[in-house]
Motif scaffolding. Structure first.
Motif, PDB file in Angstrom:
ATOM      1  N   THR A  17       4.987   4.706   9.965  1.00 50.77           N
ATOM      2  CA  THR A  17       4.083   3.486  10.760  1.00 50.77           C
ATOM      3  C   THR A  17       2.483   3.630  10.414  1.00 50.77           C
ATOM      4  N   LEU A  21       0.737   0.618   8.534  1.00 56.70           N
ATOM      5  CA  LEU A  21      -0.337  -0.160   8.978  1.00 56.70           C
ATOM      6  C   LEU A  21      -1.559  -0.308   8.049  1.00 56.70           C
ATOM      7  N   LEU A  24      -1.087  -2.598   5.464  1.00 57.17           N
ATOM      8  CA  LEU A  24      -1.325  -4.047   5.889  1.00 57.17           C
ATOM      9  C   LEU A  24      -3.020  -4.457   5.657  1.00 57.17           C
ATOM     10  N   SER A 104       2.206  -7.206  -2.142  1.00 57.34           N
ATOM     11  CA  SER A 104       1.199  -7.360  -1.320  1.00 57.34           C
ATOM     12  C   SER A 104       1.351  -6.195  -0.188  1.00 57.34           C
ATOM     13  N   GLU A 106       1.617  -6.662   2.778  1.00 55.56           N
ATOM     14  CA  GLU A 106       2.805  -6.684   3.670  1.00 55.56           C
ATOM     15  C   GLU A 106       4.178  -6.260   3.048  1.00 55.56           C
ATOM     16  N   TYR A 107       4.408  -6.449   1.671  1.00 61.41           N
ATOM     17  CA  TYR A 107       5.651  -6.277   1.277  1.00 61.41           C
ATOM     18  C   TYR A 107       6.023  -4.941   1.361  1.00 61.41           C
ATOM     19  N   LEU A 110       6.240  -3.830   5.050  1.00 69.11           N
ATOM     20  CA  LEU A 110       7.764  -4.432   5.700  1.00 69.11           C
ATOM     21  C   LEU A 110       8.863  -3.343   5.160  1.00 69.11           C
ATOM     22  N   PHE A 113       8.496  -0.364   7.465  1.00 66.13           N
ATOM     23  CA  PHE A 113       8.892  -0.605   8.935  1.00 66.13           C
ATOM     24  C   PHE A 113      10.427  -0.867   8.789  1.00 66.13           C
ATOM     25  N   LEU A 116      11.648   2.840   8.881  1.00 68.71           N
ATOM     26  CA  LEU A 116      11.403   3.183  10.170  1.00 68.71           C
ATOM     27  C   LEU A 116      12.492   2.889  11.121  1.00 68.71           C
ATOM     28  N   VAL A 136      14.302  -3.781  14.113  1.00 70.23           N
ATOM     29  CA  VAL A 136      13.076  -3.579  13.557  1.00 70.23           C
ATOM     30  C   VAL A 136      13.426  -3.644  12.030  1.00 70.23           C
ATOM     31  N   SER A 140      12.724  -6.976   9.469  1.00 69.77           N
ATOM     32  CA  SER A 140      11.805  -6.757   8.324  1.00 69.77           C
ATOM     33  C   SER A 140      12.712  -7.303   7.088  1.00 69.77           C
TER      34      SER A 140
END
Lengths: 482, 177
Positions: A17, A21, A24, A104, A106-107, A110, A113, A116, A136, A140
């Motif tokens: 996690t 973050l 991101l 990126s 985000e890629y 995700l 996550f 996770l 979750v 993703s």
């Protein structure tokens, strides 16, 4: 109240996690190719940290957070597998995501996550946690599938997976609600104690709930009446995500399925095994026979992954808790073969091209001997040729069925793997015995791909020739069921 | 006096249940998606009344606020945004897919009916009885469970929401070129 010391048991989850973050934020600060490379490297480092904490958890046995979360060898085994998948996919993405301009922060976030979610759903025996973990993970992946926004089939894959996935989730949730309604319990471990006291238990509502659970999980593992989405989604998604999905999601869904059924629903094995018997046979036959006529490697691998789910179900049907280790071993072997095969597909794709026609593999042996050799090893392992891990996996799975006296099932499974050999070997025939067709582009020779292929080959050979270490691990993992 | 109370409750239940069934039937048979959406709001409201009758006041309030309020707003926005008002009108035709869908729906409906009618209270009783809830208050009981026993699941749900937001931004963002 939650004691603070309980958080040390979920260090892998906290790591993922936290790094997610962080990615991101970093993804927002950097741009373009730099962002893609930085985040990729950070993602590998973060996963390695999570792996370190996961390995340390081996052997621990602990209920945390009011029995909502469980730390045991079974969960830890799957956590290790998911993180290994995450690391391999991240290394592949270092080049691939950059090439397709989808890389990126985000890629990678995700991806983390998603893992996770997989970890949460396999290490809990409470329906609430299993469900949230599943969501979750799924959410993703719905997003990751549609990342190639200029590509219509990618958008289609994302939408299709999302709609059908939501539909299947409804079934799963409905099943859980019905089981709760008839027993008043949402904890699988408590359900087990409940059934021990109240045998025979046969409330109609409970039986219906059990059926809905099978439908919900059946969708996620892509077993046959619920497999319609698989080929389109696997083909349309970015290839790195296909590798992630084919291995991670399937392993996670099987992890949760095995935990739920083998903990609580073993007393009802005579009931659900009949349903899943039909599912398994259909899954193997439809998967293999449809794969025979595919001319696109990605689509062929998608059908082959359906068939492999069928092989694992063969061992699942027996309800034999000590031999459940064969499924875990199979999932591990299956993950490495598929990631390897998809990496080869990625290396041979051109930028912006999301399909891989079989014709472009013609004459590969002469053009790129190393890639052709790697692909041959993965295909042979998928076909189940000794001494590779795929063979040992099939051997354990079918011998589980034989030990439980499901002879017909083992025979059907064996015949299916003979059929499957045809389409795997056809690719090899194209690579070595056909002249190059047309003008194929140069292969994408990034060191990352080579590394991933070599790791997968090492894993397959090691697991195939010295399966004892891995099998012992799998046996310790399923020790929680006895 | 109590007889009248129960009679009144029964009357309200019948009305709300009929309205819920009727409006949901209207919702799936309307041609105009806006009309469907409006009928759906009616369904949500009547279901909320059923929740109140079951003493589940918290769920009733959440139903009205979240579903009838926020989610329906989004649905209407989406319909208007992609101009579905009159675009998606299909002919009423009996196709094979519809037939299969109908059969499956009826099967599922019968299954649920079977589940409900054979319901026997075989399971375990929870700690929250009707008396205890009346004493404690619904919202409080839900809150205590959510932030107490189920805190872990609640935290993971926050990641779920984060993934949803990130995903929506990622997919909706314009391409750079």
């Amino acid at each position: 109240m939650i004691p603070a010391c309980e958080f040390r048991w979920i260090m892998p989850e906290i790591m993922l996690t936290g790094w997610g973050l962080l990615l991101l934020i970093i993804g927002g600060l950097t741009r373009g190719s730099v962002a893609s490379k930085t985040c990729g490297v950070l993602s590998v480092i973060g996963s390695a940290c999570a792996m370190y904490f996961t390995v340390n958890l081996w052997g621990a046995n602990q209920e945390v957070f009011n029995q909502l979360y469980t730390i045991d060898n079974y969960g830890t085994f799957f956590k290790g597998l998911f993180i290994a998948i995450l690391i391999l996919v991240s290394v592949v993405s270092l080049r691939y995501a950059d090439r397709e301009e989808i890389g990126s922060g985000e890629y990678y976030a995700l991806l983390m996550f998603g893992v996770l979610g997989m970890m949460v759903m396999t290490s809990s025996h409470h329906f609430v946690t299993i469900f949230i973990g599943l969501e979750v993970m799924s959410l993703s992946i719905y997003v990751l599938c549609g990342l190639l926004r200029g590509n219509l089939s990618s958008v289609e894959a994302s939408l299709k997976y999302f709609l059908l996935g939501a539909f299947a989730t409804a079934f799963l949730l409905y099943g859980m609600a019905m089981i709760y309604g008839s027993t008043g319990l949402m904890d699988v471990a408590e359900l087990k104690r409940f059934f021990l006291l109240k045998q025979p238990f046969s409330a109609t509502m409970f039986i219906i709930g059990l059926g809905f659970l099978i439908v919900g999980f059946g969708f996620k593992i892509a077993s046959v009446p619920f497999h319609m989405w698989t080929p389109d989604v696997y083909q349309g998604a970015p290839t790195s995500i296909t590798a992630y999905m084919a291995t991670g999601v399937k392993a996670a869904a099987f992890g949760a399925l095995i935990r739920v059924f083998f903990t609580a629903f073993v007393p009802f094995q005579f009931g659900w095994s009949e349903i899943i018997w039909i599912l398994a046979v259909l899954t193997m036959c439809v998967g293999n026979i449809t794969a025979l006529v595919q001319h696109d490697i990605k689509r062929m691998l998608a059908y082959s992954s359906i068939a492999h789910a069928g092989y694992i179900l063969v061992a699942f049907i027996t309800g034999d808790r000590t031999l459940a280790s064969s499924m875990l071993y199979y999932l591990m072997a299956y993950s490495f073969m598929n990631i390897g095969a998809f990496t080869v597909v990625i290396a041979l794709q051109k930028k912006g091209e999301n399909n891989s026609d079989l014709d472009s593999y013609a004459g590969l042996g002469a053009r790129h001997p190393f890639i052709a050799l790697c692909m041959s090893i993965f295909l042979l392992s998928l076909a189940g040729v000794p001494p590779l891990a795929g063979f040992m996996g099939k051997f354990y799975v079918f011998s589980t069925a034989v030990k439980a006296q499901y002879y017909w099932l083992a025979i059907i499974g064996f015949l299916n793997s003979v059929v499957a050999a045809y389409y795997y070997l056809r690719v090899m025939m194209y690579m070595y015995f056909k002249e190059t067709i047309g003008e194929p582009g140069a292969a994408d020779k990034a060191p990352g791909y080579g590394l991933v292929m070599l790791i997968c080959i090492w894993a397959l050979l090691h697991m195939g020739i010295f399966p004892k270490t891995f099998l012992l691990m799998a046996q310790k993992a399923v020790g929680i069921f006895s | 006096m109590i007889g009248i109370g129960i009679g009144f409750k029964w009357f309200i239940f019948v009305v709300a249940a009929l309205v819920a069934t009727g409006s949901s039937l209207m919702m799936v048979t309307r041609k105009n998606p806006i009309h469907s959406a409006l009928w759906l709001i009616v369904t949500f409201f009547s279901v909320a009344i059923l929740y109140v009758l079951l003493n589940a006041t918290f769920i009733a309030v959440a139903q009205v606020m979240v579903y009838a309020g926020a989610i329906m707003m989004l649905v209407l926005f989406v319909i208007m945004l992609i101009h579905l008002e009159w675009g998606a009108q299909w002919k009423r035709k009996l196709s094979f897919a519809k037939l299969i869908g109908g059969v499956v729906t009826i099967m599922l409906f019968l299954q649920v009916l079977a589940g409900v009618f054979t319901y026997s209270d075989a399971g375990q009783k929870g700690v929250y009885s009707a008396q205890k809830l009346a004493q404690l208050g619904n919202a409080r009981a839900v809150g205590t469970l959510l932030y107490g026993k189920y805190a872990f699941a609640f935290e993971i749900a926050s990641i779920l929401l984060l993934v949803g937001i990130v995903g929506a931004v990622l997919l909706a963002r314009k391409r750079k070129d």
